[in-house]
Design an enzyme around this catalytic site. Structure first.
Site, PDB file in Angstrom:
ATOM      1  N   LYS A 111       3.240   2.410   5.640  1.00 36.65           N
ATOM      2  CA  LYS A 111       2.014   3.101   5.223  1.00 36.65           C
ATOM      3  C   LYS A 111       2.359   4.548   4.962  1.00 36.65           C
ATOM      4  O   LYS A 111       2.979   5.201   5.818  1.00 36.65           O
ATOM      5  CB  LYS A 111       0.981   3.046   6.354  1.00 36.65           C
ATOM      6  CG  LYS A 111       0.475   1.645   6.626  1.00 36.65           C
ATOM      7  CD  LYS A 111      -0.860   1.437   5.956  1.00 36.65           C
ATOM      8  CE  LYS A 111      -1.332   0.020   6.224  1.00 36.65           C
ATOM      9  NZ  LYS A 111      -2.284  -0.466   5.270  1.00 36.65           N
ATOM     10  N   GLU A 148       1.697   0.547  -3.249  1.00 39.52           N
ATOM     11  CA  GLU A 148       0.316   0.137  -3.541  1.00 39.52           C
ATOM     12  C   GLU A 148      -0.546   1.356  -3.795  1.00 39.52           C
ATOM     13  O   GLU A 148      -0.615   2.248  -2.955  1.00 39.52           O
ATOM     14  CB  GLU A 148      -0.283  -0.624  -2.341  1.00 39.52           C
ATOM     15  CG  GLU A 148       0.440  -1.904  -2.014  1.00 39.52           C
ATOM     16  CD  GLU A 148      -0.109  -2.585  -0.758  1.00 39.52           C
ATOM     17  OE1 GLU A 148      -1.297  -2.373  -0.416  1.00 39.52           O
ATOM     18  OE2 GLU A 148       0.650  -3.330  -0.129  1.00 39.52           O
ATOM     19  N   ASP A 194       2.436   1.771   0.925  1.00 33.94           N
ATOM     20  CA  ASP A 194       1.001   1.642   0.664  1.00 33.94           C
ATOM     21  C   ASP A 194       0.323   2.977   0.913  1.00 33.94           C
ATOM     22  O   ASP A 194       0.284   3.462   2.041  1.00 33.94           O
ATOM     23  CB  ASP A 194       0.402   0.571   1.602  1.00 33.94           C
ATOM     24  CG  ASP A 194      -1.037   0.257   1.241  1.00 33.94           C
ATOM     25  OD1 ASP A 194      -1.575   0.878   0.302  1.00 33.94           O
ATOM     26  OD2 ASP A 194      -1.613  -0.630   1.898  1.00 33.94           O
ATOM     27  N   ASP A 227      -3.987  -3.078  -5.397  1.00 30.22           N
ATOM     28  CA  ASP A 227      -4.594  -3.720  -4.225  1.00 30.22           C
ATOM     29  C   ASP A 227      -6.120  -3.568  -4.354  1.00 30.22           C
ATOM     30  O   ASP A 227      -6.803  -4.498  -4.794  1.00 30.22           O
ATOM     31  CB  ASP A 227      -4.054  -3.057  -2.939  1.00 30.22           C
ATOM     32  CG  ASP A 227      -4.690  -3.584  -1.659  1.00 30.22           C
ATOM     33  OD1 ASP A 227      -5.494  -4.532  -1.724  1.00 30.22           O
ATOM     34  OD2 ASP A 227      -4.393  -3.045  -0.575  1.00 30.22           O
ATOM     35  N   LYS A 250      -5.936 -10.038  -0.874  1.00 26.32           N
ATOM     36  CA  LYS A 250      -6.452 -10.192   0.482  1.00 26.32           C
ATOM     37  C   LYS A 250      -7.603 -11.181   0.386  1.00 26.32           C
ATOM     38  O   LYS A 250      -8.740 -10.797   0.069  1.00 26.32           O
ATOM     39  CB  LYS A 250      -6.946  -8.845   1.021  1.00 26.32           C
ATOM     40  CG  LYS A 250      -5.854  -7.808   1.262  1.00 26.32           C
ATOM     41  CD  LYS A 250      -6.468  -6.550   1.856  1.00 26.32           C
ATOM     42  CE  LYS A 250      -5.434  -5.619   2.448  1.00 26.32           C
ATOM     43  NZ  LYS A 250      -4.626  -4.932   1.432  1.00 26.32           N
TER      44      LYS A 250
END
Ligand SMILES: O=C(O)CCC(=O)c1ccccc1C(=O)O
Ligand SMILES: [Mg+2]
Length: 333
Positions: free
Chosen positions: A143, A200, A171, A223, A245
């Site tokens: 992240k 992302e 991300d 995303d 997701k």
């Protein structure tokens, strides 16, 4: 004869799980179990606060409504598709239906891209022990965008330099301005950039993210964009993947459609967690193995929780809550 049961769960989270600036103390949702002709199928319906438009009580109403129609003879695939405005409901019901009909293969691989955090020595040991994917690449996720982008750049470079087989997914969740994104890239040497599998959504807008990819040669993935109205899957310069997701996206049929579109466009489709319980996560692992066998899924979220539900994630030592310990909130007659 058809029967359905809806269980409510509330699982304590590890301290300090923060999602979009709000602390998530418990993960709340429903497990549904279907029974027909001696066969059963389970599904998880768990809207994610800060991400799902629907909340727990809307999801519960929809689940009960949908299941009463199914008990009376409706097709659950059709019922699930009708809940496209409540993706968590559409996904959970369609999973239960797929299990019941034997459509969702049992094969489960626990392989997923580990989230890199915590003590650097432990992290290096963990990454060193990672198995490679079908191309021999060790794939992990970091992240970024939470602190200074320059620090992110230094950290990512350090990991890539230390572990030559490592390929990173990053991300940023749209957190960088173009200036911050450039600050990140300045601290990642050009020869390391090809080992960033993708980042992302680096920037607030898709246009800025495309510019970042063009200017830096670092590939990007969509995303949040995938779930915006009007989004269509298409190949673009610098775009490597789309993240799916399912709990935030919709029915298994909708997910399959997106995966097929991504593959047809030459993009990787990566199944990823919305912090489901072990029941939902094992189903996501099965779906990933079935529909995206070459793409390592992003499912390293079980350890954010303090217990597993109904089914164990192989190898996890978290305690298990079973069916008899869950609260039944609705049952067909
Ligand atoms: O994708 C993964 O590897 C783990 C899941 C994850 O990162 C996530 C989980 C829930 C909500 C948002 C995100 C995110 O992509 O930031
Ligand atoms: Mg993301």
């Amino acid at each position: 004869m058809r029967r359905a049961t809806v269980y409510r769960y509330s699982v304590p989270m590890e301290a300090g799980v923060v999602l979009r600036n709000q602390r998530l103390k418990t993960r709340d949702g429903f497990l549904v179990s279907l029974w027909q002709d001696e066969k059963t199928g389970w599904g998880e319906v768990a809207p994610l606060p800060g991400f799902s438009a629907e909340d727990v009580s809307q999801a519960q109403d929809a689940v009960q409504h949908g299941l009463s129609q199914w008990v009376q003879g409706a097709s659950l695939a059709a019922v699930a598709s009708a809940f496209s405005a409540l993706p968590s409901v559409a996904f959970g019901l369609s999973c239960a239906d797929a299990e019941l009909r034997g459509e969702l293969p049992e094969v489960l691989s626990t392989r997923c891209a580990p989230l890199c955090h915590g003590d650097p020595n432990e992290l290096y040991a963990r990454l060193g022990a990672l198995p490679g994917d079908f191309r021999g690449r060790k794939v992990a996720k970091v992240k970024v965008g939470l602190y200074e982008s320059v620090g992110d750049g230094l950290n990512v470079s350090m990991l890539l330099e230390a572990l030559p087989e490592l390929h990173l997914r990053l991300d940023a969740n749209r957190s960088w301005t173009p200036v911050k994104a450039a600050g990140f890239a300045r601290h990642v040497a050009p020869e390391l950039r090809s080992r960033i599998a993708f980042i992302e959504e680096p920037c607030l807008t898709r246009g800025q993210s495309r510019d970042f990819a063009r200017l830096t040669g670092i590939a990007i993935a969509w995303d949040e964009s995938v779930r915006e109205t009007g989004f269509t899957v298409k190949a673009e310069p610098g775009l490597a993947a789309i993240i799916i997701k399912p709990t935030l996206t919709g029915s298994l049929m909708r997910c399959r459609q997106l995966i097929a579109q991504a593959h047809a466009a030459g993009l990787e489709a990566v199944i990823s967690s919305s912090i489901e319980s072990s029941l939902g996560l094992t189903q996501l692992a099965r779906i990933a193995q079935w529909l995206t066998p070459d793409a390592i899924p992003g499912l390293d979220t079980l350890d954010l929780m303090q217990t597993q539900l109904i089914r164990r994630w192989p190898g996890s030592e978290l305690p298990l809550t079973d069916e008899s310990d869950l609260e039944i909130v609705w049952q067909s007659k």
